[in-house]
Design an enzyme around this catalytic site. Structure first.
Site, PDB file in Angstrom:
ATOM      1  N   HIS A 204      -5.046  14.808 -14.486  1.00 31.41           N
ATOM      2  CA  HIS A 204      -5.529  15.903 -13.624  1.00 31.41           C
ATOM      3  C   HIS A 204      -4.639  17.136 -13.770  1.00 31.41           C
ATOM      4  O   HIS A 204      -3.444  17.008 -13.987  1.00 31.41           O
ATOM      5  CB  HIS A 204      -5.570  15.441 -12.166  1.00 31.41           C
ATOM      6  CG  HIS A 204      -6.611  14.381 -11.945  1.00 31.41           C
ATOM      7  ND1 HIS A 204      -6.580  13.514 -10.889  1.00 31.41           N
ATOM      8  CD2 HIS A 204      -7.703  14.060 -12.671  1.00 31.41           C
ATOM      9  CE1 HIS A 204      -7.618  12.698 -10.965  1.00 31.41           C
ATOM     10  NE2 HIS A 204      -8.316  12.999 -12.047  1.00 31.41           N
ATOM     11  N   GLY A 379      -9.862  20.336 -22.073  1.00 30.22           N
ATOM     12  CA  GLY A 379      -9.159  19.751 -23.213  1.00 30.22           C
ATOM     13  C   GLY A 379      -7.758  19.355 -22.791  1.00 30.22           C
ATOM     14  O   GLY A 379      -7.452  19.300 -21.611  1.00 30.22           O
ATOM     15  N   HIS A 404     -17.339  14.840 -21.764  1.00 18.46           N
ATOM     16  CA  HIS A 404     -16.565  15.286 -20.583  1.00 18.46           C
ATOM     17  C   HIS A 404     -15.154  15.735 -20.906  1.00 18.46           C
ATOM     18  O   HIS A 404     -14.469  16.275 -20.048  1.00 18.46           O
ATOM     19  CB  HIS A 404     -16.536  14.199 -19.515  1.00 18.46           C
ATOM     20  CG  HIS A 404     -15.396  13.224 -19.642  1.00 18.46           C
ATOM     21  ND1 HIS A 404     -15.176  12.463 -20.762  1.00 18.46           N
ATOM     22  CD2 HIS A 404     -14.418  12.879 -18.773  1.00 18.46           C
ATOM     23  CE1 HIS A 404     -14.115  11.695 -20.576  1.00 18.46           C
ATOM     24  NE2 HIS A 404     -13.633  11.923 -19.387  1.00 18.46           N
TER      25      HIS A 404
END
Lengths: 481, 154
Positions: A204, A379, A404
């Site tokens: 994240h 990315g 995704h």
């Protein structure tokens, strides 16, 4: 080495044929070109075949070019089941329910931000809680947590985090209707209490980027994107709340499998017949977790706007800090698709796959109806991220879905070994990217070399026609958990 | 003897755990997991948390036990340093390792975990573990040697 027993359909796809494994109800289709085919893990192909055995699956068991082995279902997998005879499975969604991405644009350019990039990154890291064991700025009492679960991003807007116009620029308006707080365990409530408005850890991130290449001028214009423009990307999900919902319901589904006598090739595919109490309860709890995630990204975006406002001494509105879009990439949704020439109600599982609806789709907001749905592909922290648009071909071939992200190539320890003796933050800084991370090992685990080149993954879905490239974004500043 | 080793898997992380009996195996699994979450250095035995889990199988009990500890860390920041198992009920132990046909709730574990609240300033956080999973989950016994494999979603 080419993979055995699979057939190449065209330059962008391979087929996992019906006789790949006994019991397959439909074929598998994996979107990879010849280069990415070399990286395919045999176990992930097996997982695509296993999913093809589940009751009620329609058309084909799909996987996107960023496929890798996951829990039961491959990550990068898309599977749709007829609601009349199919199943729903928590493994087809994943632990991080509604992990997703949102992109903010601005009227700032690279030149405006470069001189203050270090201050911006530091301020973002201070104002947005991240990392293992961090606590959020929001404390939810039981009543508020329930309201949040029902309202999703709208709850956040009502609390003063952002504006109503943000909601129409969020997939599903930032809220799924069927969420039922009474189905949430006490443990999930406890885990969710202090984690609203937190980034988390692992892959994240929060990233300050600039538009470095535009592939489709008119589409970029319509999205309000232009070369050298500053954007901010937020990648996070439903945090511990969603993880607990998944943990709770995997136990429920284990029992459902024996109760409904479902034959499974792998116990990790535990599921329940759609419409059964177990399935309905999971769906309603998963929707609550999805809403938790949309509120989370909404709160974080609000603080990002505040940080920019304070650094540039202007209001976020003056800085043009408008939401472009927000997508979910770990979710199951009830959607209508054409199967064998007939409109059919399906439960579409996207696990590490992004919805990519075409122009004119009724679920798109008016602003994006002529264009198609914006698709946001994050990315790794050193290379690039992409903005794409959904297409009609995606609707026909992949239940309106695309890739995704990049997908890992190195395990975490391989990455840590490779990074030994190197200062990753310094290497990044030399390349003009300021990186801050709460955990020492996070940067090594998350370095560019640990991931496939996202550009290659995006080229596959672009060439396959299941989404089309609009713009490439390059990182300037990254906050990792 | 080695208590556990970390398994390197693309995308996730796992543990191979060793123990002289079931209790020791479960203690080592928990300590192994804590070693993935944070550096053990500087963690104090300030607080005691009692945990009780049940399951229909020994493997299920291991997953439930670890998920219970993940819950205490994720919800309250509690990280353990020392573990005392106060009660361990396993039909396998009685029937000398036979698989048996244990019904749900036959396997039970109660434990006291001693540790403290994680402090990002004093402690070094490592991995954010979402859950212990059934992926490749196994428990094997050879005489007085128990071995388990468990994979975490991170």
């Amino acid at each position: 080495m080419a993979v055995e027993n699979v057939k190449r359909i065209d330059p962008s796809r391979i087929e996992v044929p019906l006789d790949y494994k006994p019991g397959m109800k439909v074929r598998g289709v994996i979107y990879v070109d010849e280069v990415l085919e070399q990286d395919l893990e045999p176990q992930s192909i097996d997982q695509v075949a296993n999913v093809a055995m589940l009751p009620g699956i329609v058309q084909s068991s799909l996987a996107m070019p960023d496929i890798h082995t996951g829990y039961g279902f491959a990550i990068g997998g898309v599977a749709a089941f007829d609601v009349r005879e199919g199943i729903i499975s928590p493994g087809g969604v994943g632990y991080d329910i509604n992990c997703g991405v949102r992109l903010l644009k601005s009227n700032l350019t690279k030149g405006d931000v470069a001189p203050v990039i270090k201050d911006l990154v530091a301020a973002l890291q201070t104002n947005i809680p991240s990392g293992v064991g961090s606590k959020g700025r929001i404390r939810l009492d039981a009543g508020n947590e329930k309201k949040l679960l029902i309202k999703g991003a709208r709850w956040a807007v009502e609390q003063g985090f952002g504006h109503a116009e943000d909601l129409e620029r969020t997939e599903s308006g930032g809220c799924l209707d069927g969420a039922d707080p009474s189905l949430i365990s006490a443990k999930a409530y406890e885990r969710g209490r202090a984690q609203q408005g937190t980034l988390g850890s692992g892959n994240h991130f929060l990233e300050i980027q600039f538009v470095d290449e535009v592939y489709d001028e008119s589409a970029a214009n319509a999205l309000g994107l232009f070369e050298h423009q500053i954007t901010v990307m937020i990648h996070t999900g439903s945090r511990g709340f969603g993880h607990q919902v998944c943990t709770d319901f995997l136990e429920v589904m284990e029992k459902a499998v024996s109760r409904y006598k479902i034959e499974l090739p792998d116990r990790e595919l535990a599921c329940a017949p759609f419409g059964s109490p177990e399935a309905e309860n999971y769906l309603a709890a998963m929707q609550a977790a999805a809403n938790y995630a949309w509120a989370n990204r909404q709160c974080i975006m609000h603080w990002v706007r505040e940080v920019f406002g304070s650094i540039f001494r202007m209001s976020p509105a003056q800085l043009g800090m408008q939401l472009v879009y927000d997508v979910a990439h770990n979710i199951a949704k009830i959607e209508e698709h054409v199967v064998n020439g007939r409109k059919t109600k399906l439960i579409v599982h996207r696990k590490g796959a992004t919805r990519a609806f075409p122009p004119g789709h009724p679920e798109l907001p008016d602003i994006y109806k002529p264009l198609g749905q914006p698709v946001l592909i994050p990315g790794d922290m050193g290379r690039a991220s992409f903005v794409l648009l959904g297409t009609e071909k995606a609707m026909k071939e992949t239940f309106g879905s695309t890739c995704h992200g990049a997908g890992r190539v190195l395990s975490r320890h391989q990455a840590i070994r490779k990074a030994k003796g190197r200062a990753i933050w310094r290497e990044m800084e030399d390349r003009g990217i300021i990186v801050r991370s709460a955990g020492r090992e996070t940067l090594a685990e998350e370095m560019s070399e640990a991931y496939k080149d996202v550009s290659h993954v995006v080229d596959v879905v672009h060439n396959a026609g299941i989404s089309r490239k609009v713009a490439r974004l390059r990182p300037m500043g990254v906050v990792k958990g | 003897m080695e208590r556990f080793e970390v398994l390197d898997i693309a995308g996730d992380v796992g543990l191979k755990v060793y123990g002289g009996d079931e209790r020791e195996l479960f203690v080592h699994a928990a300590l192994g997991m804590y070693s993935l979450v944070a550096s053990a250095e500087g963690i104090l035995e300030d607080r005691e948390v009692t945990v009780s889990v049940k399951s229909g199988s020994l493997e299920g009990l291991l997953v439930s036990w670890l998920n219970e500890l993940i819950f205490h860390f994720d919800a309250y920041g509690f990280i353990g340093k020392r573990i005392e198992i106060t009660r361990f009920v396993s039909p396998l132990a009685v029937s000398s390792g036979g698989a048996g046909t244990a019904s749900e709730g036959d396997f039970l574990l109660e434990a006291s975990v001693f540790g403290e609240t994680f402090d990002p300033i004093r402690h070094e956080g490592k991995l954010l573990i979402k859950a212990a999973t059934y992926h490749r989950l196994s428990i094997r016994r050879e005489g007085q040697h128990w071995e388990a494999v468990v994979i975490f979603d991170i």
